[in-house]
Write an enzyme that holds these catalytic residues in place. Structure first.
Site, PDB file in Angstrom:
ATOM      1  N   TYR A  10      11.017 -10.911   3.431  1.00  0.00           N
ATOM      2  CA  TYR A  10      10.154 -10.060   2.599  1.00  0.00           C
ATOM      3  C   TYR A  10       8.741 -10.618   2.534  1.00  0.00           C
ATOM      4  CZ  TYR A  10       9.002  -7.116  -1.504  1.00  0.00           C
ATOM      5  OH  TYR A  10       8.456  -6.216  -2.368  1.00  0.00           O
ATOM      6  N   ALA A  11       8.627 -11.924   2.274  1.00  0.00           N
ATOM      7  CA  ALA A  11       7.314 -12.546   2.173  1.00  0.00           C
ATOM      8  C   ALA A  11       6.573 -12.482   3.502  1.00  0.00           C
ATOM      9  CB  ALA A  11       7.447 -13.991   1.710  1.00  0.00           C
ATOM     10  N   ALA A  12       7.296 -12.672   4.601  1.00  0.00           N
ATOM     11  CA  ALA A  12       6.656 -12.626   5.914  1.00  0.00           C
ATOM     12  C   ALA A  12       6.104 -11.229   6.202  1.00  0.00           C
ATOM     13  CB  ALA A  12       7.649 -13.038   6.997  1.00  0.00           C
ATOM     14  N   GLY A  22       1.221  22.046 -13.173  1.00  0.00           N
ATOM     15  CA  GLY A  22       0.049  22.762 -12.686  1.00  0.00           C
ATOM     16  C   GLY A  22      -0.584  22.163 -11.451  1.00  0.00           C
ATOM     17  N   ASN A  46       3.967   2.653  -0.085  1.00  0.00           N
ATOM     18  CA  ASN A  46       4.915   2.083  -1.035  1.00  0.00           C
ATOM     19  C   ASN A  46       6.307   1.882  -0.433  1.00  0.00           C
ATOM     20  OD1 ASN A  46       6.022   1.529  -3.822  1.00  0.00           O
ATOM     21  ND2 ASN A  46       7.066   3.462  -3.403  1.00  0.00           N
ATOM     22  N   LYS A  68       5.260  -8.887   4.010  1.00  0.00           N
ATOM     23  CA  LYS A  68       4.155  -8.568   3.111  1.00  0.00           C
ATOM     24  C   LYS A  68       2.911  -9.396   3.423  1.00  0.00           C
ATOM     25  CE  LYS A  68       6.024  -5.366   0.521  1.00  0.00           C
ATOM     26  NZ  LYS A  68       5.531  -3.964   0.544  1.00  0.00           N
TER      27      LYS A  68
END
Length: 253
Positions: free
Chosen positions: A158-160, A56, A92, A162
């Site tokens: 990845y850490a850099a 809906g 995301n 983020k």
């Protein structure tokens, strides 16, 4: 007390991914209309759209490269042809790559993480925050990671990316807070998703032993926090980095 997102529109980037699909379903369950962003996986996006419409709620799919400003602005144009506004933006999407030691990690992987974490956040803000300012209301939610608080081997690109995203979100929270727009981040741990359920890989003892709650979180538990931060229940929370990882990382004061 219920989370009620009725009459609101939410955009989820990377919505066809493992966590993204559950975010879309959860936001719709709370009453929101949803925009399902994808890069390549149109079939999954269409299936998800049909699923949401059957409940809906209104739903549309939109293809875009969130690392390209022109593509993000074209996505905005298409969305605004179908919806009056976007109340909730969930960043995301992220580029996937093979994690290696710094000496072995190709430089383009660092650039890809910068583009999909930092520049995506900048482009989404440029595209959707101005309309939020006009309404004096909005929610910007970034999906970060517990890895940004860790310094483990092979995490560097990845850490850099983020950590850079974290800087953008904290500054943005200060810059647009006066307009009653909240800007927050969710930091999942190693989360159980449909892929794990299919492959029977839910249990990861070495990881779980390092988690105070002694288990991995689920995709639904991440989506629940997205819905909360999107709601009026979180109207006085901004600039936050919220770990959803069972206590594996704990920001200090």
């Amino acid at each position: 007390m219920n989370i009620d997102l009725t009459h609101q529109t939410a955009l989820v980037t990377g919505a066809t991914g493992e966590l993204g699909r559950v975010m879309v379903r959860t936001l719709a369950l709370c009453g929101a209309n949803v925009v399902i962003h994808y890069l390549n996986n149109e079939r999954v996006a269409l299936d998800l759209q049909k699923e949401i419409v059957a409940t809906g709620r209104k739903a549309m799919i939109v293809q875009a490269d969130v690392t390209n400003l022109d593509s993000v602005m074209e996505m905005k144009r298409k969305i605004f042809e179908n919806f009056d506004r976007v109340d909730i933006v969930v960043a995301n999407a992220v580029i996937q790559y093979t994690w290696r030691h710094i000496l072995d990690q190709p430089p383009e992987d660092y650039l890809g993480q910068f583009d999909s974490c930092v520049m995506q956040s900048v482009y989404l803000a440029k595209a959707f925050v101005p309309a939020m300012i006009e309404c004096s209301r909005g929610r910007m939610i970034g999906i970060n990671t517990e890895c940004s608080m860790q310094s483990f081997e092979t995490f560097s690109a990845y850490a850099a990316g983020k950590r850079g995203m974290d800087g953008i979100y904290r500054v943005l929270a200060r810059e647009i807070g006066v307009h009653q727009i909240t800007v927050n981040q969710i930091a999942p741990g190693w989360t159980i998703s449909d892929k794990d359920r299919k492959n029977n890989t839910e249990l990861q003892e070495a990881y779980e032993n390092e988690v105070p709650l002694k288990r991995r979180g689920t995709d639904q538990e991440i989506a629940n926090v997205v819905a909360f931060l999107a709601s009026d229940l979180a109207s006085f929370i901004t600039g936050a980095y919220v770990p959803v990882c069972g206590g594996k990382v704990m920001p200090a004061i």
